[in-house]
Scaffold this motif. Structure first.
Motif, PDB file in Angstrom:
ATOM      1  N   ILE A 287       0.826  -1.206   0.000  1.00  0.00           N
ATOM      2  CA  ILE A 287       0.000   0.000   0.000  1.00  0.00           C
ATOM      3  C   ILE A 287       0.859   1.255   0.000  1.00  0.00           C
ATOM      4  CG2 ILE A 287      -0.300   0.363   2.483  1.00  0.00           C
ATOM      5  CD1 ILE A 287      -3.034   0.504  -0.264  1.00  0.00           C
ATOM      6  N   ASP A 288       2.107   1.171   0.504  1.00  0.00           N
ATOM      7  CA  ASP A 288       3.022   2.305   0.387  1.00  0.00           C
ATOM      8  C   ASP A 288       3.461   2.485  -1.066  1.00  0.00           C
ATOM      9  OD1 ASP A 288       3.062   3.252   2.976  1.00  0.00           O
ATOM     10  OD2 ASP A 288       4.721   1.969   3.608  1.00  0.00           O
ATOM     11  N   ARG A 289       3.669   1.373  -1.763  1.00  0.00           N
ATOM     12  CA  ARG A 289       4.144   1.430  -3.152  1.00  0.00           C
ATOM     13  C   ARG A 289       3.008   1.719  -4.123  1.00  0.00           C
ATOM     14  NH1 ARG A 289       8.800  -0.209  -5.645  1.00  0.00           N
ATOM     15  NH2 ARG A 289       8.647  -0.858  -7.825  1.00  0.00           N
ATOM     16  N   TRP A 290       1.840   1.085  -3.890  1.00  0.00           N
ATOM     17  CA  TRP A 290       0.677   1.286  -4.774  1.00  0.00           C
ATOM     18  C   TRP A 290      -0.526   1.664  -3.912  1.00  0.00           C
ATOM     19  CZ3 TRP A 290       3.243  -3.678  -5.168  1.00  0.00           C
ATOM     20  CH2 TRP A 290       4.173  -3.733  -6.199  1.00  0.00           C
ATOM     21  N   PRO A 291      -0.621   2.914  -3.478  1.00  0.00           N
ATOM     22  CA  PRO A 291      -1.714   3.339  -2.590  1.00  0.00           C
ATOM     23  C   PRO A 291      -3.038   3.472  -3.347  1.00  0.00           C
ATOM     24  CG  PRO A 291      -0.325   5.205  -3.140  1.00  0.00           C
ATOM     25  CD  PRO A 291       0.330   4.013  -3.761  1.00  0.00           C
ATOM     26  N   SER A 292      -3.643   2.336  -3.639  1.00  0.00           N
ATOM     27  CA  SER A 292      -4.832   2.316  -4.492  1.00  0.00           C
ATOM     28  C   SER A 292      -5.858   1.315  -3.983  1.00  0.00           C
ATOM     29  CB  SER A 292      -4.417   1.949  -5.927  1.00  0.00           C
ATOM     30  OG  SER A 292      -5.540   1.638  -6.714  1.00  0.00           O
ATOM     31  N   GLY A 293      -7.112   1.578  -4.310  1.00  0.00           N
ATOM     32  CA  GLY A 293      -8.163   0.623  -4.022  1.00  0.00           C
ATOM     33  C   GLY A 293      -7.986  -0.688  -4.758  1.00  0.00           C
ATOM     34  N   TYR A 294      -7.293  -0.654  -5.885  1.00  0.00           N
ATOM     35  CA  TYR A 294      -7.024  -1.891  -6.629  1.00  0.00           C
ATOM     36  C   TYR A 294      -6.120  -2.825  -5.822  1.00  0.00           C
ATOM     37  CZ  TYR A 294      -8.915   0.513 -10.742  1.00  0.00           C
ATOM     38  OH  TYR A 294      -9.726   1.173 -11.633  1.00  0.00           O
ATOM     39  N   THR A 295      -5.164  -2.270  -5.107  1.00  0.00           N
ATOM     40  CA  THR A 295      -4.279  -3.077  -4.268  1.00  0.00           C
ATOM     41  C   THR A 295      -5.090  -3.763  -3.171  1.00  0.00           C
ATOM     42  OG1 THR A 295      -2.561  -1.426  -4.654  1.00  0.00           O
ATOM     43  CG2 THR A 295      -2.161  -3.014  -2.915  1.00  0.00           C
TER      44      THR A 295
END
Length: 420
Positions: A287-295
């Motif tokens: 979540i730090d690298r890809w802070p997205s709802g998709y993650t």
């Protein structure tokens, strides 16, 4: 002291996050989810159907919901009492766990479970809020992961205690376990308070508050309930609460009904907790690298697939499914929701926003045990446990919608920047 505070901002790995993680072993693993592990032993000693025992789980989460709804009002009336309130709620949580071990009927245990839910709601929000204040914004995902993995450690410990808590030869084993867990909770709260005082007592951030309360409330509701901002994220959190609590309430009774020895059932439960230790680290980094709802949606989708291991009637696939849940979707949704909220709301509104989002989560957990108990009594434990996959799947779909909204907002921001 400014040097000490600055050094805390350099890394999410600190004594503060460590003690917060130990507290989360109590707040999540011991005070709340241990009920599912101890359910066979409680039923053996007190009697009752799974529907009635599910009501006790619901009572716990009614207390949890009440706590999340009361906390913003309490903070508004005592804005400088956040740290005192946290210390008080954590110590009382350990004491009420000890008290619950001396229950002799459903009424007594229900009252204790309500108070435990109330106090664990206070502790969840306050420990996270206080601990993340000491972490640099870009590292708050991994810091959340470290804190939430304490809940996985709590699950693992309760699983290792299975031979003493659910085996028929140890009728009151669950009582002794709750006493020990309560004592551990009191000691952890003292440790957390000590390190907070030592590291942050002189920080300017300690008493940093926002503007007028009416303005703060308007901002909070505008942020959380606007479909173009965070609404789909917190509704996703609601359905995750509904789905995961069914699984964790009735999974061990399902294994016991299959005739699996208590030692092996406990090892499977511990396996979920052990996998969750890696989930906290992986989820925080992700979540730090890809802070997205998709993650977030990716982990939830894999979790719903893990639940389906129950329908195979295979102990191996059921255990592997549980480990998959522990690895990618037990701690991931709470920590990712925590991190996403922390990125998208102002510092002075974070505690209130997290409290309201947690109220949605708690509402799902209130419905889950009731719905699950009704399914179990009518259609059996296997169907009841499997039903959790549907609600986790709904949560994943809503997280995807939130990810799409994020993507559109980011694109719109880029176009606006290019025009400037």
């Amino acid at each position: 002291m400014s040097v000490v505070v600055h050094s805390n901002y350099k890394s999410a790995f600190s004594w503060i996050t460590l003690w917060a993680s130990l507290l989360f072993a109590v707040i999540l693993g011991f005070s709340r989810l241990s009920y599912g592990m101890f359910l066979p032993g409680i039923q053996r000693e007190m009697g009752g159907s799974y529907g009635e025992l599910g009501v006790l789980g619901t009572v716990n989460f009614i207390g949890y919901l009440a706590g999340t709804l009361c906390l913003p009002l309490m903070l508004a009336r005592a804005p400088y009492g956040k740290h005192f309130l946290n210390k008080l709620s954590c110590i009382l949580l350990g004491m009420t766990m000890i008290g619950s071990a001396f229950s002799h009927d459903f009424l007594q245990l229900g009252l204790w479970r309500f108070v435990i839910g109330l106090l664990s709601a206070f502790s969840t929000v306050l420990v996270l809020s206080i601990a993340l204040d000491a972490v640099h914004p870009i590292q708050r995902g991994i810091a959340s992961g470290i804190i939430w993995l304490g809940g996985s450690a709590g699950i693992m410990v309760t699983g290792l205690l299975a031979p003493y808590t659910i085996d028929p030869s140890h009728l009151s084993g669950w009582r002794f376990a709750w006493v020990a867990m309560g004592i551990f909770g009191i000691l952890s709260s003292i440790g957390f308070e000590a390190v907070i005082r030592r590291k942050l007592a002189a920080s300017a951030e300690w008493h940093k508050e926002s503007g007028p309360q009416f303005k703060k409330r308007a901002n909070v509701y505008q942020l959380l309930f606007n479909p173009k901002t965070l609404l789909f994220l917190i509704v996703s959190y609601f359905f995750f609460g509904w789905g995961y609590i069914i699984y964790f309430t009735y999974f061990i009774p399902y294994l016991v009904a299959l005739g699996i020895p208590s030692l092996y059932a406990g090892l499977i439960w511990s396996g979920i907790g052990f996998a969750g230790l890696f989930n906290g680290w992986l989820g925080g980094r992700a979540i730090d690298r890809w802070p997205s709802g998709y993650t977030l949606a990716a982990g939830l989708t894999l979790g719903s697939i893990g639940v389906l291991g129950v329908i195979t009637d295979s102990v191996v696939f059921t255990a592997l499914g549980g480990v998959l849940i522990g690895l990618v979707s037990f701690i991931t949704p709470p920590l990712m929701t925590t991190a996403l909220l922390r990125r998208n709301v102002p510092n002075d509104a974070y505690a209130a926003c997290l409290s309201i989002a947690t109220a949605f989560f708690a509402s799902g957990q209130i419905i889950g045990p009731l719905f699950g108990g009704w399914i179990v009594d009518g259609y059996g434990l296997q169907i009841g446990v499997t039903s959790s996959a549907a609600f986790i799947g709904i949560s994943a779909a809503l997280a995807c919608i939130y990810g799409g909204i994020q993507q559109k907002l980011a694109k719109r921001q880029r176009l606006a920047n290019e025009k400037v």
